[in-house]
Design an enzyme around this catalytic site. Structure first.
Site, short mmCIF file in Angstrom:
data_model
loop_
_atom_site.label_atom_id
_atom_site.label_comp_id
_atom_site.label_asym_id
_atom_site.label_seq_id
_atom_site.Cartn_x
_atom_site.Cartn_y
_atom_site.Cartn_z
N SER A 151 0.87 -0.98 -0.24
CA SER A 151 0.00 0.00 -0.17
C SER A 151 1.03 1.29 0.22
CB SER A 151 -1.01 0.11 1.35
OG SER A 151 -2.07 0.95 0.88
N ASN A 152 0.18 2.44 0.45
CA ASN A 152 1.06 3.55 0.32
C ASN A 152 0.57 4.53 1.48
OD1 ASN A 152 -0.84 5.37 -1.00
ND2 ASN A 152 -0.98 3.90 -2.48
N ARG A 153 1.08 5.60 1.67
CA ARG A 153 0.79 6.65 2.58
C ARG A 153 -0.21 7.62 2.84
NH1 ARG A 153 6.28 9.79 3.19
NH2 ARG A 153 5.03 10.84 4.38
#
Ligand code: CTP
Length: 218
Positions: free
Chosen positions: A21-23
């Site tokens: 995933s990412n931030r």
């Protein structure tokens, strides 16, 4: 107007307990949804997993993977006047998802990743589209050049670019600073402000552009 807004990250599963995933916090997309509702518009908010309460008056569609987000966007886009794709969709996903938890065996492990579908690109290039398409460009360098390139490549009507290289603007932050790039080469900078204020300005820009498009069609 009727808005479709995507927000937040996507999660691409590796096995039953792990994902890529990412931030992305989803704050910008949710702020745009709230601002559009406050201005009297209708909103379909398609969101990846975030820690924000969905706006009360929006139609809310919760998704996890890029494929789920793609399906939800495809289902709802034609009912809308503007599709604002704010989500930080993963660009790659594991080529295969292990049905069981991957065990720790060797010193190193390789994961084969394949491209996800580019939702913005597919929407922008829809031949018969009646809706505006707005993209976001998160950049750490060459902001202007990259944003204009994405605007052209993905055939968007607007590209909202933000610099995610600093910690006090962009991802996860409550504030942002963006430049809006138009098809005709014009640009409009919105100086650093809370995301709610930026969102209000963006909704005004979307409204004006939508009006212009309607006038042209008449
Ligand atoms: N986007 C999308 N589907 C993807 C990847 C991105 O719809 N699979 C959309 C995002 O919602 C955003 C825009 O494309 O509106 C730009 O996303 P960004 O991550 O800045 O750019 P990429 O196209 O992924 O290119 P790069 O990672 O090379 O900068």
């Amino acid at each position: 107007m009727k808005f479709l807004i995507t927000a937040g990250p996507t999660r691409e599963p590796i096995d039953p307990v792990r994902y890529i995933s990412n931030r992305s916090s989803g704050k910008m997309g949710y702020a745009i949804a709230e601002a559009a509702l406050d201005a009297g518009h209708q909103v379909i908010l398609i969101s990846g997993p975030v820690n924000i309460e969905p706006p009360q008056n929006a139609k809310f569609v919760s998704v996890s993977t890029s494929d789920e987000m793609f399906d939800a966007v495809r289902r709802h886009a034609d009912k809308c006047d503007a599709c604002v794709l704010c989500a930080a969709v993963a660009d790659y996903k594991p080529a295969a998802v292990s049905p069981t938890k991957i065990k720790k065996r060797n010193e190193t492990i390789s994961l084969e990743l394949i491209r996800t579908r580019d939702i913005l690109d597919l929407l922008g290039h829809r031949q018969d589209r009646q809706f505006l398409v707005v993209g976001f460009a998160a950049e750490t360098n060459d902001l202007e050049q990259n944003a204009m390139q994405k605007l052209r490549d993905k055939n968007c009507d607007l590209m909202i670019a933000n610099d995610v290289s600093s910690t006090n603007s962009g991802m996860e932050s409550d504030a942002n600073e963006v430049t809006v790039f138009f098809k005709n080469g014009e640009r409009q900078k919105i100086s650093r402000a809370p995301k709610e204020i930026i969102a209000r300005e963006l909704v005004k820009i979307f409204q004006v552009l939508q009006q212009k498009c309607l006038t042209k069609k008449m």
